[in-house]
Motif scaffolding. Sequence first.
Motif, PDB file in Angstrom:
ATOM      1  N   UNK A 134      25.049 -14.382 -35.830  1.00 55.49           N
ATOM      2  CA  UNK A 134      24.033 -13.724 -34.138  1.00 55.49           C
ATOM      3  C   UNK A 134      23.355 -13.186 -34.301  1.00 55.49           C
ATOM      4  N   UNK A 135      23.333 -12.600 -34.655  1.00 56.08           N
ATOM      5  CA  UNK A 135      23.133 -10.848 -34.587  1.00 56.08           C
ATOM      6  C   UNK A 135      21.371 -10.941 -35.050  1.00 56.08           C
ATOM      7  N   UNK A 136      20.706 -11.778 -34.235  1.00 55.18           N
ATOM      8  CA  UNK A 136      19.622 -12.080 -34.522  1.00 55.18           C
ATOM      9  C   UNK A 136      18.130 -11.420 -34.921  1.00 55.18           C
ATOM     10  N   UNK A 137      18.020 -10.184 -35.376  1.00 57.02           N
ATOM     11  CA  UNK A 137      17.789  -8.441 -35.680  1.00 57.02           C
ATOM     12  C   UNK A 137      18.207  -8.397 -37.093  1.00 57.02           C
ATOM     13  N   UNK A 138      19.231  -8.922 -36.933  1.00 58.55           N
ATOM     14  CA  UNK A 138      19.657  -8.429 -38.167  1.00 58.55           C
ATOM     15  C   UNK A 138      18.937  -9.228 -39.132  1.00 58.55           C
ATOM     16  N   UNK A 139      19.394 -10.959 -38.940  1.00 60.76           N
ATOM     17  CA  UNK A 139      19.606 -11.952 -39.830  1.00 60.76           C
ATOM     18  C   UNK A 139      17.935 -12.036 -39.851  1.00 60.76           C
ATOM     19  N   UNK A 140      17.072 -11.516 -39.021  1.00 64.41           N
ATOM     20  CA  UNK A 140      15.439 -11.200 -39.768  1.00 64.41           C
ATOM     21  C   UNK A 140      15.129 -10.200 -40.150  1.00 64.41           C
ATOM     22  N   UNK A 141      15.931  -9.631 -40.355  1.00 63.14           N
ATOM     23  CA  UNK A 141      15.430  -8.508 -41.632  1.00 63.14           C
ATOM     24  C   UNK A 141      15.608  -8.662 -42.617  1.00 63.14           C
ATOM     25  N   UNK A 142      16.921  -9.172 -42.703  1.00 65.75           N
ATOM     26  CA  UNK A 142      17.605  -9.435 -44.321  1.00 65.75           C
ATOM     27  C   UNK A 142      17.850 -10.578 -44.224  1.00 65.75           C
ATOM     28  N   UNK A 143      16.951 -11.631 -43.890  1.00 62.16           N
ATOM     29  CA  UNK A 143      17.295 -13.089 -44.604  1.00 62.16           C
ATOM     30  C   UNK A 143      16.819 -13.129 -45.147  1.00 62.16           C
ATOM     31  N   UNK A 144      15.860 -12.335 -46.742  1.00 59.96           N
ATOM     32  CA  UNK A 144      15.789 -12.673 -48.210  1.00 59.96           C
ATOM     33  C   UNK A 144      17.098 -12.120 -48.789  1.00 59.96           C
ATOM     34  N   UNK A 145      17.625 -11.377 -48.599  1.00 60.86           N
ATOM     35  CA  UNK A 145      18.946 -10.839 -48.629  1.00 60.86           C
ATOM     36  C   UNK A 145      20.182 -12.037 -48.577  1.00 60.86           C
ATOM     37  N   UNK A 146      20.506 -12.671 -47.239  1.00 62.01           N
ATOM     38  CA  UNK A 146      21.479 -13.882 -47.197  1.00 62.01           C
ATOM     39  C   UNK A 146      20.722 -15.386 -48.246  1.00 62.01           C
ATOM     40  N   UNK A 147      19.451 -15.197 -47.868  1.00 60.12           N
ATOM     41  CA  UNK A 147      19.175 -16.284 -48.813  1.00 60.12           C
ATOM     42  C   UNK A 147      19.668 -16.259 -50.425  1.00 60.12           C
ATOM     43  N   UNK A 148      19.731 -15.239 -51.097  1.00 64.59           N
ATOM     44  CA  UNK A 148      19.656 -13.956 -52.386  1.00 64.59           C
ATOM     45  C   UNK A 148      21.325 -14.704 -52.439  1.00 64.59           C
ATOM     46  N   UNK A 149      21.636 -14.012 -51.191  1.00 62.63           N
ATOM     47  CA  UNK A 149      23.442 -14.580 -52.277  1.00 62.63           C
ATOM     48  C   UNK A 149      23.913 -15.631 -52.131  1.00 62.63           C
ATOM     49  N   UNK A 150      23.239 -16.587 -50.905  1.00 65.11           N
ATOM     50  CA  UNK A 150      23.553 -17.867 -51.061  1.00 65.11           C
ATOM     51  C   UNK A 150      23.162 -18.373 -51.901  1.00 65.11           C
ATOM     52  N   UNK A 151      22.192 -17.519 -52.414  1.00 63.56           N
ATOM     53  CA  UNK A 151      21.544 -19.007 -53.840  1.00 63.56           C
ATOM     54  C   UNK A 151      22.527 -18.780 -55.322  1.00 63.56           C
ATOM     55  N   UNK A 152      22.648 -18.096 -54.844  1.00 64.99           N
ATOM     56  CA  UNK A 152      23.198 -16.695 -55.983  1.00 64.99           C
ATOM     57  C   UNK A 152      25.146 -17.658 -56.182  1.00 64.99           C
ATOM     58  N   UNK A 153      25.899 -17.963 -54.777  1.00 65.00           N
ATOM     59  CA  UNK A 153      26.500 -18.086 -54.559  1.00 65.00           C
ATOM     60  C   UNK A 153      26.784 -19.920 -55.341  1.00 65.00           C
ATOM     61  N   UNK A 154      25.895 -20.921 -55.005  1.00 67.71           N
ATOM     62  CA  UNK A 154      25.447 -21.870 -55.512  1.00 67.71           C
ATOM     63  C   UNK A 154      25.108 -22.010 -56.996  1.00 67.71           C
ATOM     64  N   UNK A 155      24.828 -21.278 -57.458  1.00 68.49           N
ATOM     65  CA  UNK A 155      24.854 -21.250 -58.847  1.00 68.49           C
ATOM     66  C   UNK A 155      26.103 -21.366 -59.841  1.00 68.49           C
ATOM     67  N   UNK A 156      26.812 -19.811 -58.958  1.00 74.18           N
ATOM     68  CA  UNK A 156      27.966 -19.814 -59.915  1.00 74.18           C
ATOM     69  C   UNK A 156      28.737 -21.126 -59.169  1.00 74.18           C
ATOM     70  N   UNK A 157      28.919 -21.271 -57.479  1.00 72.58           N
ATOM     71  CA  UNK A 157      30.320 -22.080 -57.093  1.00 72.58           C
ATOM     72  C   UNK A 157      29.584 -23.161 -56.350  1.00 72.58           C
ATOM     73  N   UNK A 158      29.210 -24.559 -57.468  1.00 75.59           N
ATOM     74  CA  UNK A 158      28.343 -25.118 -56.699  1.00 75.59           C
ATOM     75  C   UNK A 158      29.143 -26.758 -55.956  1.00 75.59           C
ATOM     76  N   UNK A 159      29.009 -27.429 -55.570  1.00 77.21           N
ATOM     77  CA  UNK A 159      30.093 -27.736 -54.524  1.00 77.21           C
ATOM     78  C   UNK A 159      30.917 -27.487 -53.906  1.00 77.21           C
ATOM     79  N   UNK A 160      30.919 -25.697 -53.670  1.00 78.80           N
ATOM     80  CA  UNK A 160      32.005 -25.000 -53.359  1.00 78.80           C
ATOM     81  C   UNK A 160      31.745 -25.894 -51.360  1.00 78.80           C
ATOM     82  N   UNK A 161      32.966 -25.908 -50.743  1.00 80.52           N
ATOM     83  CA  UNK A 161      32.969 -26.360 -49.212  1.00 80.52           C
ATOM     84  C   UNK A 161      32.017 -24.405 -47.738  1.00 80.52           C
TER      85      UNK A 161
END
Length: 350
Positions: A200-227
Motif C-alpha cells: 500500500x506504500x504507493x511510492x515504494x511500489x512505484x519506485x521498485x515495480x521492476x524489482x517486485x515483478x522480477x521476484x514474482x517471475x522467479x517464484x512462478x518459475x520455481x514454484x509453478x501453481x503455488x497459491x
Amino acid sequence: MCKRISFSLLFFFLFINLTHGYVIRGQLKNYQQQKWQPKVYLAAVRSVNHFEMASAQLVVQEADLDTNGNFTLTGNNFPDQYQFYRLYLTENPHVTSYMGTWKRHNFIHLLIKNRSDISINVDLASTPFYEASITGTINASEIAAFYRNIYYITSGETATGTDASKELSHNKAFEASKKAIAEVNSPYFTIFILAHLGWDQKQEFKENRKYYNSLINDLENTLPDNRYVSELRVKAAFAAFANSNYKAFLNDETLVGLSGIILLLSFTSIVLVILYLRSKRKNEQSVKAVPLTKKEKEVVSLLLSEKSNKEIAATLFIETTTVKSHITSIFQKLNIKSRADLLSKYKSNT
C-alpha cells in the motif's frame, strides 16, 4: 522393557511416515502454568493476506502442554508442497486473542508438508517464543531474524512518529528486506518477505515495480501453481493499477459527470438483463408445464364455478381427500398458490 519402548516409538514414527503425516514436538523450558494457557494451537496461513491475521477459524490442530512444557502435534493429509502455519503459545484463554504485540509476540511460523518432523526447543525465561530453536523445517531462523531485525523497524515508537519518520522506517525496512532476500535465496522466504512488505506504500511500489515483478517471475518459475505466488501476482497487478494513469483518469474531478453517466448506463443494463432473464424463465416454465389430466380439468372447471370441495366431491362422486389431492397437483402444475390465482390466471387467458 527398554527394547519394548524403543520398538513402540519406532512403530509410532513409522506409522506417521506411512500415513504422510506430520509430527511437531516441543519442549518449552520454564513454562509457567500461571502465565500461559495449557495448550498450543496450529493455525494455517492459507493466504499471503493471513500473515497478520489471528482467527479461530484458521486453527487446524491443537495440543495440550504438560506441566514441564512438553507437547506433541500430529496430523495427516497435508499437501506435498510446503505451506505456512503459525504455532501459538497463548496467554489469553480466548482463541481470538492469540497474537501478542510487537516484541512480545507469542507465535512462530513453520513451513510444513507431508512427512514433516519438527522439533522446537526454547527457554521461555531467557528467550522469546518466536526465537525458539527449530529443526526439521526450512527458513525458521531466517523468519525469526526478520521479526527481530526488520519487522520491528516499522513498529513500536517509529510507527507513532511523524509521516517523515514513518517513510524513513519503511524505506529502511524495504532495503533490509531486499538484502535478506538476496542472502537467504529461498523461494518460501521470499514469499514470506513479500507478504509483509508495504504494497500500500504507493511510492515504494512505484519506485521498485521492476524489482517486485522480477521476484514474482522467479517464484512462478520455481514454484509453478503455488497459491501464495498466484496471490502475490494479483497483488502486484492491483498495486500497478493503483499507480497507473488509468487510476488517475478515474479520479479526475473533470470526469465525475461522465463517470456518473457510465454508472447509470451500467445499472440500467443490469436491470434490463435481469428483467429479460426473469421473462425468459417464466416462458420456459410455461413451455415445460405438465398438462392436466382429464379429472384435473373437471376439477378446474368446478373450481372456476366457485364450487366447494364437498360440492366437487359430490359432483364427481369422489372423496373430499381426493379432491384436495387433485387441487394440490393442479396448483403445482400451473405454478399457482390459491383459488384466487386460478381465477385470475384463467380470466387473463380469456
